[in-house]
Scaffold this active site. Structure first.
Site, short mmCIF file in Angstrom:
data_model
loop_
_atom_site.label_atom_id
_atom_site.label_comp_id
_atom_site.label_asym_id
_atom_site.label_seq_id
_atom_site.Cartn_x
_atom_site.Cartn_y
_atom_site.Cartn_z
N GLU A 30 18.89 3.75 -5.59
CA GLU A 30 17.67 2.96 -5.41
C GLU A 30 16.87 2.89 -6.72
O GLU A 30 15.99 2.05 -6.85
CB GLU A 30 16.80 3.56 -4.29
CG GLU A 30 17.36 3.36 -2.90
CD GLU A 30 17.27 1.92 -2.39
OE1 GLU A 30 16.35 1.20 -2.80
OE2 GLU A 30 18.14 1.52 -1.60
N TYR A 87 10.02 5.01 -3.09
CA TYR A 87 11.13 5.98 -3.10
C TYR A 87 11.91 5.91 -4.41
O TYR A 87 12.12 6.92 -5.08
CB TYR A 87 12.07 5.69 -1.92
CG TYR A 87 13.35 6.50 -1.93
CD1 TYR A 87 13.39 7.79 -1.43
CD2 TYR A 87 14.54 5.97 -2.46
CE1 TYR A 87 14.58 8.54 -1.45
CE2 TYR A 87 15.72 6.70 -2.48
CZ TYR A 87 15.73 7.99 -1.98
OH TYR A 87 16.90 8.72 -2.01
P1 NAP Z 1 18.16 13.63 4.71
O1 NAP Z 1 19.20 13.66 5.77
O2 NAP Z 1 16.91 12.88 4.97
O3 NAP Z 1 17.81 15.13 4.30
C1 NAP Z 1 16.69 15.44 3.53
C2 NAP Z 1 16.23 16.83 3.93
O4 NAP Z 1 15.11 17.19 3.10
C3 NAP Z 1 15.75 16.91 5.37
O5 NAP Z 1 16.37 18.01 6.01
C4 NAP Z 1 14.25 17.13 5.23
O6 NAP Z 1 13.71 17.96 6.23
C5 NAP Z 1 14.18 17.88 3.91
N1 NAP Z 1 12.83 17.82 3.34
C6 NAP Z 1 12.00 16.76 3.27
N2 NAP Z 1 10.86 17.09 2.69
C7 NAP Z 1 10.94 18.42 2.39
C8 NAP Z 1 10.07 19.35 1.80
N3 NAP Z 1 8.85 18.99 1.38
N4 NAP Z 1 10.48 20.64 1.67
C9 NAP Z 1 11.71 21.03 2.09
N5 NAP Z 1 12.58 20.18 2.69
C10 NAP Z 1 12.20 18.89 2.83
O7 NAP Z 1 18.79 13.02 3.36
P2 NAP Z 1 20.31 13.06 2.85
O8 NAP Z 1 20.95 11.77 3.21
O9 NAP Z 1 20.93 14.35 3.23
O10 NAP Z 1 20.09 13.00 1.28
C11 NAP Z 1 20.00 14.20 0.49
C12 NAP Z 1 19.33 13.87 -0.82
O11 NAP Z 1 20.08 12.86 -1.52
C13 NAP Z 1 17.93 13.30 -0.69
O12 NAP Z 1 17.18 13.76 -1.79
C14 NAP Z 1 18.13 11.80 -0.79
O13 NAP Z 1 16.96 11.16 -1.24
C15 NAP Z 1 19.26 11.74 -1.79
N6 NAP Z 1 20.11 10.58 -1.70
C16 NAP Z 1 20.71 10.27 -0.52
C17 NAP Z 1 21.54 9.17 -0.46
C18 NAP Z 1 22.24 8.79 0.83
O14 NAP Z 1 22.74 7.67 0.91
N7 NAP Z 1 22.34 9.68 1.80
C19 NAP Z 1 21.78 8.39 -1.60
C20 NAP Z 1 21.18 8.78 -2.80
C21 NAP Z 1 20.35 9.88 -2.84
P3 NAP Z 1 12.85 17.37 7.45
O15 NAP Z 1 13.87 17.06 8.49
O16 NAP Z 1 11.94 18.50 7.76
O17 NAP Z 1 12.14 16.14 6.96
#
Ligand code: NAP
Length: 365
Positions: free
Chosen positions: A137, A158
């Site tokens: 993004e 974001y």
């Molecule tokens: P996800 O399923 O939304 O997981 C993010 C986790 O971070 C959730 O468990 C969330 O907990 C936790 N979190 C949020 N705010 C927090 C805080 N202040 N302190 C501690 N934990 C917190 O996302 P994902 O798909 O696994 O992605 C993992 C990472 O890769 C993220 O940083 C995302 O932005 C990045 N990313 C993902 C993609 C993709 O396509 N999946 C692509 C590029 C980058 P809660 O449930 O409590 O909110």
């Protein structure tokens, strides 16, 4: 005696956190994870992915905290003393970042700053390797295909917050010698993708329609083009980045792009339904080609204030330097998600829950 490495995963209860924890346990790591305290108030929701993967059995050590609380993060680093940190915690929904831009920056940028600064102040910079979850993004409206040399043009709070943390990671690497790598990951999905992400929304709805439990799937922009891979492949890429002698920035992507419309067609196709698309823009609908029944409708309320239209990654650098390549491409991914959502529907149906309460998605594939 073999030396056991310790890894700390922030955001361990999210999609990537669960796959990564499984992967690292398989490699013999001691795995610690940071979980927000309110995950415990509704463990079914907050810790559900960990539970369904069988990871609440003591193999992973969970710590309560918040990435935005830099003192708590510093205290955690002192206790765990990890050799590898995977910073996955984030507000990860692009559409939500438009509604909550300030907290998006608090978590996705200031949280990263706090983590890096804690490592520096604790004098741990020489002992640890850090993965920073950057995102495609950040490319926003930059022309496709995008790679590490493409200038960034983020289109959302974001993407902008992730770009700021990308630069913080590079700054701490260049200024203080911290081994921190940015993984610029294109969209990656899985059966445990959050249900407010479009891919999972589609597979949940399509399987529910197939089972007769739902009528119509409502979506925003059907023309958005994304490079979708499988989270299982991408967590391996994260790990590979931290096994390199020198830190770096790497794009992970499949190199294939599809529209949201194609994702919908593929998911229905796997359920034996061919979708016929009619109209355009907000008037477009998807009909069952055989019966003419309405299956998909566009809902303009779901359009983003500014959308990223075309993300297509070029992961040549990761292929050459890390030896990384995806095993799942578009159709394998959609098939995995549809199969898991079908299984989930049968597990959710009364009386059909398996006696250990486990969903089998994690062991498949
Ligand atoms: P996800 O399923 O939304 O997981 C993010 C986790 O971070 C959730 O468990 C969330 O907990 C936790 N979190 C949020 N705010 C927090 C805080 N202040 N302190 C501690 N934990 C917190 O996302 P994902 O798909 O696994 O992605 C993992 C990472 O890769 C993220 O940083 C995302 O932005 C990045 N990313 C993902 C993609 C993709 O396509 N999946 C692509 C590029 C980058 P809660 O449930 O409590 O909110």
């Amino acid at each position: 005696m073999t030396y056991q490495k310790t890894a700390l995963i922030t955001g361990i209860a999210g999609q990537d956190g669960v796959y990564l924890a499984e992967f690292l346990l398989g490699k013999g790591y001691a795995v610690h994870g940071l979980v927000r305290w309110d995950s415990y108030s509704d463990p079914e929701e907050g810790l559900g992915r960990l539970a369904r993967a069988g990871l609440l059995d003591g193999r992973v050590t969970l710590h309560t905290g918040d990435l935005t609380d830099c003192m708590a993060v510093a205290a955690l680093l002192k206790v765990v003393r990890p050799q590898e940190i995977y910073n996955l915690a984030a507000l990860s929904q692009v559409h939500v970042s438009f509604a909550t831009p300030a907290s998006t920056f608090d978590i996705n940028t200031k949280g990263v700053l706090g983590l890096l600064e804690a490592l520096r102040l604790l004098d741990m910079q020489g002992d640890v390797r850090v993965y920073q979850a950057s995102s495609s993004e950040m490319f926003g409206s930059a022309p496709a295909p995008q790679n590490e040399e493409t200038p960034f043009e983020p289109c959302s709070p974001y993407g902008t917050a992730k770009l700021a943390s990308y630069w913080l990671a590079r700054t701490y690497r260049d200024s203080y010698g911290i081994h921190v790598s940015n993984g610029i990951l294109f969209n990656h999905e899985s059966p445990v993708r959050g249900e407010d992400f479009v891919t999972r929304k589609i597979t949940r709805a399509v399987t529910a329609i197939e089972a007769g439990g739902r009528d119509v799937l409502r979506l925003g922009n059907l023309d958005s083009i994304r490079d979708w891979g499988h989270a299982r492949d991408y967590v391996e890429g994260m790990w590979l980045m931290l096994q390199q002698k020198a830190p770096g920035d790497y794009v992970l992507a499949t190199g294939q792009a599809h529209t949201v419309r194609e994702f919908v067609s593929c998911a229905f196709d796997l359920c034996g339904v061919q979708v016929s698309w009619r109209g355009c823009g907000a008037e477009e609908v998807g009909l069952d080609a055989r019966s003419g029944r309405l299956l998909v409708q566009v809902d303009p309320a779901l359009f983003r204030p500014k959308d990223v239209h075309y993300l297509l990654g070029d992961a040549s650098k990761a292929r050459a330097a890390l030896g990384w390549a995806p095993r799942y491409y578009f159709k394998d991914l959609v098939a995995d998600m549809v199969a898991a959502d079908r299984a989930l529907l049968s597990v959710e149906a009364p009386g059909q829950q398996d006696e250990r309460g486990r969903v089998l998605w994690m062991k498949a594939g």
